[in-house]
Design an enzyme around this catalytic site. Structure first.
Site, short mmCIF file in Angstrom:
data_model
loop_
_atom_site.label_atom_id
_atom_site.label_comp_id
_atom_site.label_asym_id
_atom_site.label_seq_id
_atom_site.Cartn_x
_atom_site.Cartn_y
_atom_site.Cartn_z
N HIS A 58 0.85 -1.20 0.00
CA HIS A 58 0.00 0.00 0.00
C HIS A 58 0.88 1.25 0.00
CE1 HIS A 58 -3.59 2.38 1.56
NE2 HIS A 58 -2.58 3.19 1.83
N GLU A 59 1.84 1.29 0.93
CA GLU A 59 2.72 2.45 1.03
C GLU A 59 3.65 2.55 -0.17
OE1 GLU A 59 1.91 4.48 3.11
OE2 GLU A 59 0.85 3.35 4.61
N HIS A 62 1.88 4.28 -3.04
CA HIS A 62 1.91 5.73 -2.89
C HIS A 62 3.26 6.28 -3.35
CE1 HIS A 62 -1.88 6.34 -0.90
NE2 HIS A 62 -1.56 5.65 0.19
#
Length: 267
Positions: A58-59, A62
């Site tokens: 997820h990170e 980004h």
């Protein structure tokens, strides 16, 4: 000057992440083969490690999107190594999400990579950076539910199916909660570039409390019931039954003891 060697080291996958993936693989094998007598503990380790892997991805989503959008400082921060210890707020990105899974079976949105937004031009790019994280959870949920909606569960052990169903629930809750347009969450980050400067300045002080507000609202019985009814409706449409998620969570919370109903289904 940035050299090719330094760029490679900035993007080399961290041994910490590889270790978590190894735990996920080994415990997933233990759950599949029913190798361990303490199958509940194996499910706990498998789901928790898979959940942390999804948080790292997820990170990473980004960060990678920000890199290609113009923030070349991302690599030096260590975000492209998938090392959870490199996040700005490891407590928010890793510790709290795991605690919420353990306590309540909710996929808490993480989120703590510092992006230098001033380096990025274009509202669509800013929105895409914010959307990249929860879209990763959506993709993870699709992968977890694929055996169900593809009707490919023949030969899959019940215990592994339950663990996969519970993991899918976590990914779906994380994706939906992340897309809520509340300051501090990715959903607001998608919307923010399109708001006026005045509105952004008025909303900015509330960003640190957005996540707390969402979970405070979720503690309202009627809201909680409606939220999880919607989650289970989506999962049922994807072939994941309430039994799959219920028994998966029951196995995950091994310290509470096995549920007789789930033991009967598993047997």
């Amino acid at each position: 000057m940035t050299t090719a060697t330094s760029r490679n080291s900035d993007r080399r996958i961290s041994p910490v992440f590889l270790g978590i993936v190894a735990v996920m693989a080994v415990t997933g094998w233990a759950v599949w083969t029913d190798f361990s007598a303490a199958v509940g503990f194996a499910v706990f380790l498998f789901v928790t490690s898979a959940w942390i892997v999804s948080l790292c991805l997820h990170e990473y989503a980004h960060a990678r999107t920000a890199l290609h959008s113009g923030d070349i400082s991302i690599g030096a921060k260590g975000y492209l190594t998938l090392n959870p210890l490199k996040y700005t707020h490891a407590l928010l990105s890793i510790v709290l999400p795991v605690v919420f899974v353990i306590l309540g079976g909710i996929g808490l949105p993480g989120g703590a990579v510092f992006i230098e937004r001033g380096r990025i031009q274009g509202r669509w790019k800013h929105s895409l950076i914010s959307a990249a994280g929860p879209l990763t959870n959506v993709l993870f949920a699709v992968v977890c539910t694929a055996p169900f909606w593809l009707h490919a569960l023949s030969g899959v052990p019940a215990t592994f199916r339950f663990a996969l169903g519970f993991l899918a629930l976590l990914q779906l809750t994380a994706a939906i909660l992340n897309f809520v347009p509340v300051p501090g969450l990715d959903g607001y980050g998608v919307l923010e570039p399109w708001l006026s400067y005045r509105i952004r300045r008025q909303v900015e002080p509330f960003a640190p409390f957005g996540l707390l507000a969402v979970f405070a609202v979720l503690f309202i019985p009627g809201v909680n019931e409606g939220f999880f009814d919607a989650i289970h409706s989506i999962l049922r449409a994807l072939g994941v039954t309430d039994v799959d998620t219920y028994c998966g969570q029951n196995l995950y919370r091994f310290w509470e003891g096995a549920n007789q109903f789930c033991e009967t289904v598993n047997g």
